[in-house]
Design an enzyme around this catalytic site. Structure first.
Site, PDB file in Angstrom:
ATOM      1  N   TRP A 327      38.520  31.062  31.904  1.00  0.00           N
ATOM      2  CA  TRP A 327      39.401  30.380  32.860  1.00  0.00           C
ATOM      3  C   TRP A 327      39.466  31.162  34.166  1.00  0.00           C
ATOM      4  CZ3 TRP A 327      43.764  31.915  35.489  1.00  0.00           C
ATOM      5  CH2 TRP A 327      44.487  30.908  36.121  1.00  0.00           C
ATOM      6  N   HIS A 328      39.445  32.484  34.081  1.00  0.00           N
ATOM      7  CA  HIS A 328      39.586  33.298  35.285  1.00  0.00           C
ATOM      8  C   HIS A 328      38.351  33.257  36.176  1.00  0.00           C
ATOM      9  CE1 HIS A 328      43.157  35.075  33.336  1.00  0.00           C
ATOM     10  NE2 HIS A 328      43.486  35.464  34.556  1.00  0.00           N
ATOM     11  N   GLY A 329      37.194  32.970  35.623  1.00  0.00           N
ATOM     12  CA  GLY A 329      36.018  32.935  36.480  1.00  0.00           C
ATOM     13  C   GLY A 329      34.761  32.585  35.712  1.00  0.00           C
ATOM     14  N   PHE A 524      40.765  32.131  41.439  1.00  0.00           N
ATOM     15  CA  PHE A 524      40.683  31.611  40.084  1.00  0.00           C
ATOM     16  C   PHE A 524      41.200  30.192  39.966  1.00  0.00           C
ATOM     17  CE2 PHE A 524      41.774  36.279  39.494  1.00  0.00           C
ATOM     18  CZ  PHE A 524      40.460  36.671  39.574  1.00  0.00           C
TER      19      PHE A 524
END
Length: 524
Positions: A327-329, A524
Site C-alpha cells: 500500500w505504501h508504494g 503514498f
C-alpha cells in the site's frame, strides 16, 4: 497546495474558514457542506486540475454503489455481488495508477517481455480516498452506514484536512458531524485549539523534520552511488531519516487535526508517539493508527485473525503486513519493509505466547525491562526504515552492510583529540577517525546534536494530544493510551504564557517556509 505554504496559510485557509463561519451562522448545514466541498476540490485541483475528474468520478460511483447497498429489499446475494463489484472498481483504479508499471517492469524482468511501461502520473491521495471509500462500502453492506446525503458523503471523502495523507476516516466519525446545525459556527475556543495544534504541527514539519533531512539525504545518496559508508555514517543517516519521517508525519497529523478543529470537526488520532512503544504490536497501535485499523477491521479479522489456530494467525499477520507495505508504494523495498514488520510481529506474538506458557504476567514489567524493550523495538524499526527510504534493495543492503560494521568502525574526525586516553585505546582496536561526514557534505558535529535532541523528544516529551487533551481535539481510537499518559500538569490552557509560546513557534515555523517541501506521506 501544501499546508506548509504561504498561499495555504495566508489565503486559502482564512478565506475558507471565514466563508464557512459566515454560512454557518445561517444554520443551514447544506450550505456549509457545499462550501467546504467546493473549497476541498479546489484544494485538490491546485496540485493537478486534470485529475479532478478522477476524484469526482470515484465519489459519484462509490456513492451510487453505496446507495444500492443501503437499498431496502435488496437480497444478500445481490448485496454481496454489489460489494464485490464496488471493491473491484476501487482496486482496479488504484492498481492501474499506482501499480501498473511496477507489474510491467517485473513481468519484463521475469518473462523477457518487450512490454513497455506507460507514462502515468500518480494522482495524489489516491490510496487514501480509495481506502476511505472501500471502508464505507463494507460498512454499508453490513448495515452500519445509514446517511445517504450526497453532499455529506462527498465532503466525508474530500474534506481537505484529511484528504491528502489521512487519517483514513470512517463514515460514522465524520458524516454525523457534517449534519449538525452548529457546523462551522464560530467558537473562539475551537479556533484557538485548532490554531495551536496547527502551529505545533507546522513547527514539527518545517523546523524539525526538514531540519534533520539534511543529514539523511546525503547518506542514502552516497549509498546509492556506491560510496563505502562507515558504521557511524550509516547509522547516522538511518537515524536522521528515522526522525525526519517521524516528525514529518507527526507534523502532518497535527496540522490535519488542527485544521479540522477550526471548523468544529474532530478527526481521529493517527499518530501517538510510536517510538515510545515497547514492542512492535504497540508500535502499530501508535503509528498510522487509522491505516492499522483499516487493515485490521477489513482484512485481518475477515481472514480469521487469531481465531483459527497459530499457523493461520501467523499467516494472516504476515499477509496483512505484506499488503501494508505494498500500500505504501509500488516497489520491492516497501514489500520487504512490510514483510520485515510481519516477521517482527510473528516474533512478538510468539514471545508473548512463550511468556504466558511460563506463567509470566504480561501486564507487569520493570523500568529496566521496559527501557530495554523500547531500545530493541526502536532499533528494529530503524532497520526497517532503511528499506522504506532506499531507492532499491541493493541500496538498502549496502546501508545495512555498513550498519552491521562490516566495513569497519570509524568515528567522525572531530572526536580526535577530544576524548583523552580513550582515543589511543580505540585506535589500538582498529577504530578510525575518518567518517564520511568530515567532508563538506554535512556538518556531522551539529548532526549528532540534532539526533540526540530528537531522540529525547520522541522518547520522553509529551505529544500534542497529551498537551491538548483537556479540550478533546480529536477522536481517540485507543482512549486509555492518551488518557493515562501522565502529562496532565502540562496541559495547554488559553493563557498568556501559552499564547507567547504558540506565537514563538508560529513565527519560527513561518520564517522557515523559505524552502517548501512536501510531506513524505504525500507520495503514498
Amino acid at each position: 497546495m501544501l499546508f506548509n505554504s504561504y498561499e495555504f496559510i495566508f489565503l486559502f485557509l482564512p478565506l475558507t474558514l471565514v466563508g464557512a463561519i459566515y454560512l454557518g451562522r445561517r444554520r443551514e448545514p447544506w450550505l456549509v457542506t457545499a462550501w467546504l466541498n467546493a473549497a476541498s476540490l479546489f484544494f485538490y485541483g491546485w496540485w493537478n486540475p486534470s485529475y479532478l475528474w478522477l476524484i469526482v468520478a470515484s465519489i459519484a460511483v462509490n456513492y451510487l454503489i453505496g446507495r444500492r447497498l443501503l437499498k431496502d429489499g435488496a437480497g444478500l446475494s445481490e448485496k454481496k455481488w454489489t460489494l464485490a463489484a464496488g471493491i473491484a472498481v476501487n482496486l482496479t483504479l488504484l492498481g492501474y495508477f499506482k501499480y501498473a508499471n511496477f507489474f510491467v517492469e517485473n513481468w519484463r524482468a521475469l518473462a523477457g517481455s518487450e512490454l513497455q511501461p506507460v507514462p502515468i502520473i500518480l494522482p495524489i491521495a489516491i490510496s487514501f480516498f480509495t481506502f476511505t471509500q472501500i471502508a464505507y462500502l463494507v460498512d454499508a453492506y453490513r448495515g452500519e452506514a445509514q446517511d445517504n446525503n450526497f453532499l455529506r458523503y462527498s465532503l466525508f471523502v474530500t474534506f481537505f484536512p484529511h484528504l491528502i495523507a489521512g487519517p483514513i476516516v470512517h463514515h460514522r466519525e465524520l458524516i454525523p458531524q457534517f449534519a449538525r446545525k452548529g457546523l462551522c459556527r464560530f467558537r473562539t475556543k475551537a479556533v484557538a485549539v485548532g490554531v495551536t495544534i496547527f502551529v505545533i504541527g507546522l513547527f514539527k514539519k518545517v523546523v524539525l523534520a526538514d531540519g534533520v533531512a539534511q543529514y539523511s539525504t546525503p547518506v542514502f545518496e552516497a549509498a546509492r552511488d556506491g560510496v563505502v559508508l562507515s558504521f557511524i555514517d550509516a547509522w547516522g543517516g538511518a537515524l536522521a531519516y528515522t526522525f525526519q519521517l517521524y516528525f514529518d508525519f507527526s507534523g502532518y497529523s497535527d496540522m490535519a487535526i488542527g485544521l479540522a478543529r477550526m471548523f468544529n470537526v474532530r478527526l481521529p488520532i493517527n499518530f501517538n508517539s510510536p517510538y515510545k512503544a515497547v514492542n512492535v504490536i504497540e508500535f502499530w497501535r501508535r503509528w498510522h493508527m487509522t491505516l492499522s485499523r483499516f487493515f485490521r477491521e477489513y482484512l485481518y479479522i475477515p481472514l480469521g485473525g487469531n481465531r483459527r489456530g497459530i499457523g493461520r494467525h501467523y499467516a494472516n499477520l504476515l499477509g496483512t503486513m505484506l499488503l501494508v507495505g505494498l500500500w505504501h508504494g509500488a516497489g520491492w523495498t516497501f514489500i520487504v519493509w512490510g514483510g520485515l514488520h510481519g516477521v517482527y510481529l510473528l516474533i512478538n506474538h510468539a514471545w508473548r505466547r512463550l511468556r504466558q506458557c511460563m506463567g509470566q504476567d504480561l501486564q507487569r514489567s520493570s523500568l529496566y525491562g521496559r527501557g530495554m524493550a523500547r531500545l530493541v523495538t526502536f532499533a528494529a524499526v530503524v532497520i526497517g526504515w532503511v528499506f522504506f527510504r532506499a531507492e532499491d534493495c541493493d541500496v538498502a543492503m549496502h546501508m545495512l552492510h555498513s550498519m552491521l560494521g562490516l566495513n569497519g568502525l570509524s568515528l567522525p574526525e572531530f572526536f580526535s583529540g577530544r576524548i583523552g586516553m580513550v582515543e589511543g585505546w580505540l585506535l589500538g582496536q582498529g577504530i578510525r577517525f575518518d567518517g564520511l561526514f568530515d567532508s563538506e557534505i554535512v556538518d556531522w558535529d551539529m548532526g549528532l546534536k540534532w539526533l540526540g535532541i530528537l531522540l529525547l523528544m520522541s522518547w520522553y516529551a509529551p505529544n500534542t494530544q497529551e498537551l491538548m487533551r483537556r479540550f478533546r481535539p480529536a477522536i481517540n481510537i485507543y482512549q486509555a493510551e492518551v488518557a493515562n499518559s501522565g502529562w496532565a500538569w502540562l496541559s495547554w490552557k488559553p493563557t498568556p504564557v501559552w499564547a507567547l509560546a504558540g506565537s514563538i513557534l508560529a513565527l519560527w515555523g513561518i520564517l522557515s517556509l523559505t524552502q517548501m517541501s512536501e510531506f513524505l506521506y504525500f507520495r503514498f
